[in-house]
Design a protein around this motif. Structure first.
Motif, PDB file in Angstrom:
ATOM      1  N   ARG A   6     -32.600 -23.144 -11.099  1.00 55.50           N
ATOM      2  CA  ARG A   6     -32.308 -24.465 -11.636  1.00 55.50           C
ATOM      3  C   ARG A   6     -33.184 -25.519 -10.977  1.00 55.50           C
ATOM      4  O   ARG A   6     -33.332 -25.539  -9.751  1.00 55.50           O
ATOM      5  CB  ARG A   6     -30.825 -24.803 -11.414  1.00 55.50           C
ATOM      6  N   ARG A   7     -33.760 -26.369 -11.795  1.00 50.07           N
ATOM      7  CA  ARG A   7     -34.615 -27.454 -11.306  1.00 50.07           C
ATOM      8  C   ARG A   7     -33.789 -28.735 -11.215  1.00 50.07           C
ATOM      9  O   ARG A   7     -32.962 -29.017 -12.089  1.00 50.07           O
ATOM     10  CB  ARG A   7     -35.773 -27.638 -12.281  1.00 50.07           C
ATOM     11  N   ALA A   8     -34.007 -29.510 -10.167  1.00 52.35           N
ATOM     12  CA  ALA A   8     -33.230 -30.731  -9.954  1.00 52.35           C
ATOM     13  C   ALA A   8     -34.102 -31.773  -9.278  1.00 52.35           C
ATOM     14  O   ALA A   8     -35.192 -31.476  -8.785  1.00 52.35           O
ATOM     15  CB  ALA A   8     -31.989 -30.434  -9.100  1.00 52.35           C
ATOM     16  N   SER A   9     -33.637 -33.000  -9.259  1.00 58.24           N
ATOM     17  CA  SER A   9     -34.342 -34.049  -8.529  1.00 58.24           C
ATOM     18  C   SER A   9     -34.240 -33.786  -7.040  1.00 58.24           C
ATOM     19  O   SER A   9     -33.369 -33.035  -6.575  1.00 58.24           O
ATOM     20  CB  SER A   9     -33.732 -35.412  -8.853  1.00 58.24           C
ATOM     21  N   LEU A  10     -35.121 -34.412  -6.277  1.00 57.22           N
ATOM     22  CA  LEU A  10     -35.067 -34.251  -4.824  1.00 57.22           C
ATOM     23  C   LEU A  10     -33.724 -34.713  -4.290  1.00 57.22           C
ATOM     24  O   LEU A  10     -33.115 -34.059  -3.429  1.00 57.22           O
ATOM     25  CB  LEU A  10     -36.214 -35.033  -4.171  1.00 57.22           C
ATOM     26  N   GLU A  11     -33.243 -35.829  -4.820  1.00 52.92           N
ATOM     27  CA  GLU A  11     -31.970 -36.362  -4.331  1.00 52.92           C
ATOM     28  C   GLU A  11     -30.821 -35.392  -4.614  1.00 52.92           C
ATOM     29  O   GLU A  11     -29.941 -35.178  -3.768  1.00 52.92           O
ATOM     30  CB  GLU A  11     -31.698 -37.726  -4.980  1.00 52.92           C
ATOM     31  N   GLU A  12     -30.823 -34.776  -5.800  1.00 53.43           N
ATOM     32  CA  GLU A  12     -29.760 -33.827  -6.116  1.00 53.43           C
ATOM     33  C   GLU A  12     -29.846 -32.590  -5.234  1.00 53.43           C
ATOM     34  O   GLU A  12     -28.824 -32.072  -4.760  1.00 53.43           O
ATOM     35  CB  GLU A  12     -29.823 -33.420  -7.584  1.00 53.43           C
ATOM     36  N   VAL A  13     -31.070 -32.086  -5.003  1.00 49.37           N
ATOM     37  CA  VAL A  13     -31.243 -30.931  -4.124  1.00 49.37           C
ATOM     38  C   VAL A  13     -30.677 -31.232  -2.739  1.00 49.37           C
ATOM     39  O   VAL A  13     -29.962 -30.412  -2.143  1.00 49.37           O
ATOM     40  CB  VAL A  13     -32.726 -30.527  -4.037  1.00 49.37           C
ATOM     41  N   LEU A  14     -30.973 -32.418  -2.227  1.00 49.79           N
ATOM     42  CA  LEU A  14     -30.490 -32.771  -0.895  1.00 49.79           C
ATOM     43  C   LEU A  14     -28.968 -32.903  -0.873  1.00 49.79           C
ATOM     44  O   LEU A  14     -28.314 -32.462   0.079  1.00 49.79           O
ATOM     45  CB  LEU A  14     -31.139 -34.081  -0.440  1.00 49.79           C
ATOM     46  N   ARG A  15     -28.385 -33.505  -1.920  1.00 52.05           N
ATOM     47  CA  ARG A  15     -26.939 -33.718  -1.944  1.00 52.05           C
ATOM     48  C   ARG A  15     -26.147 -32.411  -2.027  1.00 52.05           C
ATOM     49  O   ARG A  15     -25.083 -32.291  -1.434  1.00 52.05           O
ATOM     50  CB  ARG A  15     -26.555 -34.594  -3.152  1.00 52.05           C
ATOM     51  N   ARG A  16     -26.660 -31.434  -2.775  1.00 51.39           N
ATOM     52  CA  ARG A  16     -25.863 -30.253  -3.087  1.00 51.39           C
ATOM     53  C   ARG A  16     -26.128 -29.054  -2.180  1.00 51.39           C
ATOM     54  O   ARG A  16     -25.409 -28.058  -2.253  1.00 51.39           O
ATOM     55  CB  ARG A  16     -26.072 -29.840  -4.547  1.00 51.39           C
ATOM     56  N   SER A  17     -27.148 -29.128  -1.325  1.00 50.76           N
ATOM     57  CA  SER A  17     -27.574 -27.929  -0.598  1.00 50.76           C
ATOM     58  C   SER A  17     -27.010 -27.868   0.808  1.00 50.76           C
ATOM     59  O   SER A  17     -27.022 -28.855   1.544  1.00 50.76           O
ATOM     60  CB  SER A  17     -29.103 -27.857  -0.538  1.00 50.76           C
ATOM     61  N   ASP A  18     -26.535 -26.676   1.172  1.00 52.30           N
ATOM     62  CA  ASP A  18     -26.132 -26.423   2.557  1.00 52.30           C
ATOM     63  C   ASP A  18     -27.351 -26.229   3.447  1.00 52.30           C
ATOM     64  O   ASP A  18     -27.317 -26.533   4.641  1.00 52.30           O
ATOM     65  CB  ASP A  18     -25.273 -25.160   2.631  1.00 52.30           C
ATOM     66  N   ILE A  19     -28.414 -25.660   2.857  1.00 55.72           N
ATOM     67  CA  ILE A  19     -29.661 -25.410   3.564  1.00 55.72           C
ATOM     68  C   ILE A  19     -30.796 -25.921   2.682  1.00 55.72           C
ATOM     69  O   ILE A  19     -30.851 -25.600   1.491  1.00 55.72           O
ATOM     70  CB  ILE A  19     -29.862 -23.910   3.858  1.00 55.72           C
TER      71      ILE A  19
ATOM     72  N   LEU B 141     -28.438 -38.230   2.542  1.00 51.38           N
ATOM     73  CA  LEU B 141     -27.838 -37.595   1.373  1.00 51.38           C
ATOM     74  C   LEU B 141     -27.351 -36.180   1.667  1.00 51.38           C
ATOM     75  O   LEU B 141     -26.482 -35.663   0.972  1.00 51.38           O
ATOM     76  CB  LEU B 141     -28.853 -37.526   0.227  1.00 51.38           C
ATOM     77  N   MET B 142     -27.911 -35.531   2.682  1.00 47.21           N
ATOM     78  CA  MET B 142     -27.538 -34.143   2.975  1.00 47.21           C
ATOM     79  C   MET B 142     -26.099 -34.081   3.468  1.00 47.21           C
ATOM     80  O   MET B 142     -25.648 -34.943   4.221  1.00 47.21           O
ATOM     81  CB  MET B 142     -28.496 -33.555   4.021  1.00 47.21           C
ATOM     82  N   PRO B 143     -25.344 -33.086   3.023  1.00 50.08           N
ATOM     83  CA  PRO B 143     -23.934 -32.998   3.423  1.00 50.08           C
ATOM     84  C   PRO B 143     -23.772 -32.695   4.910  1.00 50.08           C
ATOM     85  O   PRO B 143     -24.663 -32.125   5.549  1.00 50.08           O
ATOM     86  CB  PRO B 143     -23.390 -31.861   2.558  1.00 50.08           C
ATOM     87  N   ASP B 144     -22.644 -33.084   5.452  1.00 52.46           N
ATOM     88  CA  ASP B 144     -22.341 -32.780   6.848  1.00 52.46           C
ATOM     89  C   ASP B 144     -22.443 -31.275   7.077  1.00 52.46           C
ATOM     90  O   ASP B 144     -21.948 -30.466   6.279  1.00 52.46           O
ATOM     91  CB  ASP B 144     -20.932 -33.243   7.203  1.00 52.46           C
ATOM     92  N   GLY B 145     -23.095 -30.891   8.172  1.00 53.49           N
ATOM     93  CA  GLY B 145     -23.243 -29.490   8.514  1.00 53.49           C
ATOM     94  C   GLY B 145     -24.439 -28.808   7.887  1.00 53.49           C
ATOM     95  O   GLY B 145     -24.680 -27.624   8.139  1.00 53.49           O
ATOM     96  N   ALA B 146     -25.215 -29.543   7.074  1.00 51.42           N
ATOM     97  CA  ALA B 146     -26.378 -28.949   6.412  1.00 51.42           C
ATOM     98  C   ALA B 146     -27.488 -28.669   7.420  1.00 51.42           C
ATOM     99  O   ALA B 146     -27.548 -29.263   8.505  1.00 51.42           O
ATOM    100  CB  ALA B 146     -26.885 -29.866   5.311  1.00 51.42           C
ATOM    101  N   VAL B 147     -28.384 -27.754   7.020  1.00 46.27           N
ATOM    102  CA  VAL B 147     -29.503 -27.342   7.870  1.00 46.27           C
ATOM    103  C   VAL B 147     -30.808 -27.634   7.145  1.00 46.27           C
ATOM    104  O   VAL B 147     -30.967 -27.279   5.971  1.00 46.27           O
ATOM    105  CB  VAL B 147     -29.427 -25.833   8.195  1.00 46.27           C
ATOM    106  N   LEU B 148     -31.741 -28.262   7.843  1.00 46.80           N
ATOM    107  CA  LEU B 148     -33.080 -28.517   7.309  1.00 46.80           C
ATOM    108  C   LEU B 148     -34.053 -27.549   7.964  1.00 46.80           C
ATOM    109  O   LEU B 148     -34.107 -27.422   9.188  1.00 46.80           O
ATOM    110  CB  LEU B 148     -33.511 -29.953   7.619  1.00 46.80           C
ATOM    111  N   ILE B 149     -34.844 -26.853   7.128  1.00 50.21           N
ATOM    112  CA  ILE B 149     -35.876 -25.938   7.620  1.00 50.21           C
ATOM    113  C   ILE B 149     -37.232 -26.479   7.193  1.00 50.21           C
ATOM    114  O   ILE B 149     -37.453 -26.751   6.014  1.00 50.21           O
ATOM    115  CB  ILE B 149     -35.683 -24.514   7.055  1.00 50.21           C
ATOM    116  N   ASN B 150     -38.149 -26.618   8.146  1.00 52.88           N
ATOM    117  CA  ASN B 150     -39.495 -27.098   7.817  1.00 52.88           C
ATOM    118  C   ASN B 150     -40.532 -26.131   8.362  1.00 52.88           C
ATOM    119  O   ASN B 150     -40.744 -26.022   9.564  1.00 52.88           O
ATOM    120  CB  ASN B 150     -39.744 -28.502   8.370  1.00 52.88           C
ATOM    121  N   THR B 151     -41.175 -25.403   7.434  1.00 52.28           N
ATOM    122  CA  THR B 151     -42.313 -24.559   7.781  1.00 52.28           C
ATOM    123  C   THR B 151     -43.575 -25.052   7.078  1.00 52.28           C
ATOM    124  O   THR B 151     -44.576 -24.340   7.041  1.00 52.28           O
ATOM    125  CB  THR B 151     -42.067 -23.096   7.366  1.00 52.28           C
ATOM    126  N   ALA B 152     -43.511 -26.258   6.512  1.00 50.98           N
ATOM    127  CA  ALA B 152     -44.627 -26.780   5.706  1.00 50.98           C
ATOM    128  C   ALA B 152     -45.533 -27.664   6.556  1.00 50.98           C
ATOM    129  O   ALA B 152     -46.473 -27.179   7.186  1.00 50.98           O
ATOM    130  CB  ALA B 152     -44.081 -27.528   4.498  1.00 50.98           C
TER     131      ALA B 152
END
Length: 328
Positions: free
Chosen positions: A192-205, A227-238
């Protein structure tokens, strides 16, 4: 071009043996006329014969291919880059000259994707946070169920359908994860494709795989990180520039988010960076890309490209000027 075109290595000499171990050098000898003992770390080296060079096999540390280099290499037709990005290597004059340029980014994408998938699964299982708690408390209660961990239905957001991003999606397919994707250019079937804001709001990771461009600089700023939910994890390998470091540090200090960072801004971090001391920041020293026995995969890709070139076939991993705004 002759059946065995004249080629030249241009990279840091220390990388040659890993990129092209003995079996690959033997294969290279059947494809090109090249002195495997000569590695150009600078193009004003008096040992070089740029005038006859038809193919440059480049790698990390290769000096930029500017007007002076091209003027000294009138027969140069192709640049086969045994590394990822060619942005700092290929000057505009190379495109004007019509050089064929190829990159081993697809080979380098493999270990980055593997690292990313590993950290996604470990983060979903709560490994980093629970491991830190175990280290701190020096104990745990047997048979106690941790209610907030697990990868069954875990929501994972992928930012950027790059070669790495698409490979991550492919490798995650066997798992019971709920994937969504933000990419303004590319669709991936079945995701599923979504806006950046939606991806951030709905994702645990959330895993970042976008290129470093003026448009993507600090794409995750204070507002978007919030926008990221409490407890979410951000991974940056870019690229570290995708994230506003100060804003991320503020979120990590609050304890609201966690981060797994293989790249940072700046890089390396200064010794006094608070990221080193935050228990919810897991840092690795830019190791997701090719290291050790993974490096030869890029050499193999280059030789595959050289074989196609000498056979008069199109390059599989060609890079054009139009690609540069959408690649790392």
């Amino acid at each position: 071009m002759s059946p065995r075109p004249k080629a030249l290595f241009a990279m840091r000499e220390e990388h040659l043996a890993l990129l092209f171990p003995a079996p690959l050098l033997r294969r290279l000898d059947t494809l090109a006329d090249i002195d495997v003992t000569l590695v150009a770390e600078r193009f004003d080296d008096p040992r070089l014969n740029l005038a006859d060079t038809e193919i440059l096999i480049t790698g990390w540390g290769c000096p930029p291919l500017d007007e002076a280099v091209l003027a000294a290499a009138p027969r140069l037709r192709a640049v086969l880059h045994a590394a990822g990005s060619v942005k700092g290597l290929v000057a505009p004059v190379c495109w004007e000259r019509g050089l064929l340029v190829s990159s081993a980014a697809a080979a380098n994408a493999v270990p980055v994707a593997e690292y990313t998938v590993g950290t996604i699964l470990l983060a979903g299982k709560g490994v980093f946070a629970l491991g830190e708690r175990y280290r701190r408390e020096r104990g745990f209660t047997l048979a106690k169920i941790e209610p907030l961990v697990g990868n069954n239905g875990r929501r994972v957001g992928i930012v950027g359908a790059s070669q790495i991003g698409r490979r991550v999606i492919e490798l995650l397919a066997p798992y019971d994860l709920d994937l969504c994707l933000y990419d303004p250019y590319t669709r991936v079937p079945g995701v599923r494709r979504a806006s950046l804001e939606e991806v951030l709001r709905r994702s645990d990771i959330v895993s970042l795989h976008a290129p470093a461009t003026p448009e993507t600089r600090h794409m995750l700023d204070r507002t978007r990180l919030a926008l990221m939910p409490d407890g979410a994890v951000l991974i940056n390998t870019a690229r570290g520039s995708l994230v506003d470091t100060d804003a991320l540090v503020a979120e990590l200090k609050s304890g609201r988010l966690s981060a797994i960072l293989d790249v940072t801004e700046p890089e390396p971090l200064p010794p006094g960076s608070p990221l080193f001391d935050l228990p919810n920041a897991f840092l690795t020293p830019h190791i997701a890309g090719s290291h050790g026995n993974e490096v030869a995969r890029m050499g193999t890709l280059v030789l595959d490209e050289l074989e196609r070139l000498t056979a008069g076939q199109p390059l599989t991993h060609r890079v054009t000027a139009d690609d540069l705004d959408r690649v790392a």
